[in-house]
Write an enzyme that holds these catalytic residues in place. Structure first.
Site, short mmCIF file in Angstrom:
data_model
loop_
_atom_site.label_atom_id
_atom_site.label_comp_id
_atom_site.label_asym_id
_atom_site.label_seq_id
_atom_site.Cartn_x
_atom_site.Cartn_y
_atom_site.Cartn_z
N SER A 121 7.96 6.19 27.69
CA SER A 121 7.83 5.03 26.83
C SER A 121 7.05 3.91 27.54
O SER A 121 5.92 4.11 27.97
CB SER A 121 9.24 4.59 26.40
OG SER A 121 9.21 3.63 25.40
N HIS A 129 5.60 7.51 22.80
CA HIS A 129 6.06 7.48 21.42
C HIS A 129 5.72 6.12 20.82
O HIS A 129 5.27 5.21 21.50
CB HIS A 129 7.56 7.77 21.30
CG HIS A 129 8.45 6.76 21.96
ND1 HIS A 129 9.80 6.71 21.76
CD2 HIS A 129 8.19 5.74 22.81
CE1 HIS A 129 10.33 5.73 22.46
NE2 HIS A 129 9.36 5.13 23.11
#
Length: 196
Positions: A98, A121
């Site tokens: 992330s 993501h």
């Protein structure tokens, strides 16, 4: 977590016990471990500033083992990496997920260990957001803006186009070390000897 360990150090007065992070800092190594939040971001930026004051030309190593965290605070750390006068190389030691992946790709040179993983993501809504229809629309618009900002950053550091990057982050996309190099997220797979 990396920085909680105490290490014996021989001095002229005998043996002293110092925090690992103090010894690492002397060797121009900074750790990003655990959740990226306001406290971590403030400490990280201070360390980058201090190392630049000490020597604006000598390389800084940033070792990353993090599942990510706050985008806002992570972007402050990203700006510090990208605008540091001293070159900053990043090392993924296990995981850069992330927001930690965004910080990893910002390095001048980007290294990872053989079994490390990178995960990208889309930005997420935190804490089960609730509110009026207008508030939810505003939050959605903000998330789309953040997604575009992060995708643009990833494109800048990987050479991918926006469409390809958006497809890559539409879901939790895990990259092995070899896949990360192939996708342009990392430069080289190394052993721990190169980190040391």
């Amino acid at each position: 977590m990396f920085g909680k360990m105490m290490v014996p150090q021989r001095t002229s007065q005998g043996i002293s016990v110092l925090p690992l992070e103090s010894l690492s800092f002397e060797q121009r190594t900074i750790y990003i471990d655990g959740e990226i939040n306001d406290e971590m971001a403030a400490e990280f930026v201070k360390q980058i500033i201090m190392l630049n004051r000490m020597d604006a030309h000598k390389t800084i190593k940033v070792l990353i083992m993090s599942a990510g965290g706050s985008v806002i605070h992570g972007l402050a750390m990203y700006d510090a990496i990208c605008t540091s006068t001293a070159p900053i190389d990043t090392y993924c030691i296990g995981t850069a997920y992330s927001m930690a992946a965004i910080l990893f790709v910002a390095g001048r040179k980007r290294f990872l260990l053989e079994h490390s993983k990178i995960m990208l993501h889309e930005p997420l809504i935190e804490n089960g957001y609730m509110g009026s229809a207008s508030s939810i629309k505003s939050m959605s618009d903000s998330l789309q803006d953040t997604k575009k900002q992060l995708s643009t950053i990833l494109c800048k550091h990987t050479g991918k186009d926006l469409e390809e990057m958006n497809q890559a982050i539409n879901y939790d996309h895990y990259f092995s070390a070899a896949e990360a190099v192939d996708f342009g997220l990392a430069d080289e797979i190394i052993g721990l000897d190169r980190v040391i």
